[in-house]
Enzyme design. Structure first.
Site, PDB file in Angstrom:
ATOM      1  CD  GLU A 144      -2.659   1.251   2.754  1.00 24.93           C
ATOM      2  OE1 GLU A 144      -3.080   0.146   3.143  1.00 24.93           O
ATOM      3  OE2 GLU A 144      -2.783   2.410   3.333  1.00 24.93           O
ATOM      4  CD  GLU A 149      -3.046   7.517   5.842  1.00 28.31           C
ATOM      5  OE1 GLU A 149      -3.961   6.641   6.049  1.00 28.31           O
ATOM      6  OE2 GLU A 149      -1.784   6.834   6.163  1.00 28.31           O
TER       7      GLU A 149
END
Length: 266
Positions: A144, A149
């Protein structure tokens, strides 16, 4: 009077120029744009040739509170911008998660988003990538790549870039670093990774701040530290609450992430 009008026009042009400042690194000029979405279509629906949706309200493994929908009230295109909006309706949260899985996926390149990110506590916006085929197995075995974020509750003003794989994932990722960007909700910033067979480097506003090198391990478990040699697709979402969103203020009714474009160069 004419001088005053000229001054106003000059200031306006300067502000527009600053707002549109190009922060893409110089080396990208020698690359080819293989795919982009500029969100400038006539429809308010994100281009279905590029985007599908995750839907549902089962927490997504992170105790999140939102129900992801395909509804235009949660994701829509207007004036060249994609908006992903989380809304509280009758005490329950809805939002959207768009993904290019099985539509647009590539191996390696420079992948850049231009976005405004919600700063409200309880919001957990993300721009990230997952493997199109999961050829090394289910998460985290096939990797991933988190381009961006943000969580005001957990990290304050820190914006993170992170990698997950078999050798490090979840709360102990194999690589995770942050930088501090100001006014992420009111100001356009670019969030990008330069992904090659040897290294993944994060660029925010065109400046490199973090990198992870391929250890080039040998043997059948080499993918544990580098599963990043297969096609990955793009994901954009706003989660609410959960492990990284944290507590949501009772008076918060909505928050949104805006994306000006997604561009993939090789």
């Amino acid at each position: 009077m004419k001088g005053f009008i000229f001054f106003i026009v000059l200031v306006s042009m300067t502000l527009i120029s600053c707002a549109q400042k190009n922060t893409t690194p110089e080396f990208v000029k020698s690359m080819t744009l293989v795919w982009s979405d500029e969100f400038d279509g006539e429809s308010d629906e994100p281009n279905p040739e590029n985007w599908d949706y995750n839907t549902g309200a089962h927490g997504w493994g992170n105790s999140e509170l939102q129900n992801y929908t395909k509804d235009r009230e949660n994701s829509f295109v207007k004036n060249g911008v994609l908006t992903i909006k989380a809304k509280k309706i009758d005490g329950k949260w809805t939002s959207a998660r768009l993904l290019s899985r099985s539509k647009k996926a590539f191996t390696y390149g420079y992948i850049e988003f231009r976005a405004k990110v919600p700063e409200e506590k309880g919001c957990w916006p993300a721009l990230w990538m997952m493997p199109d085929k999961s050829e090394y197995g289910q998460w985290p075995r096939s990797g991933e790549i988190d381009v961006m974020e943000y969580s005001a509750n957990v990290w304050g003003e820190k914006t993170y870039g992170t990698l997950h794989c078999r050798a490090g994932y979840g709360g102990n990722p194999i690589h995770s670093e942050f930088t501090v960007l100001k006014n992420v909700e009111k100001k356009w910033h670019t969030y990008a990774v330069h992904w090659t067979e040897d290294e993944i480097t994060w660029y925010y506003d065109g400046v490199a701040f973090s990198s992870y090198k391929n250890p080039h391990e040998e043997g059948e478990n080499a993918f544990w530290t580098w599963p990043f040699d297969k096609d990955f697709y793009v994901i954009m979402n706003v989660a609410m609450g959960g492990n990284l969103g944290g507590d949501i203020p009772n008076d918060l009714q909505e928050c949104q992430m805006q994306i000006d474009y997604v561009r993939w160069y090789q």
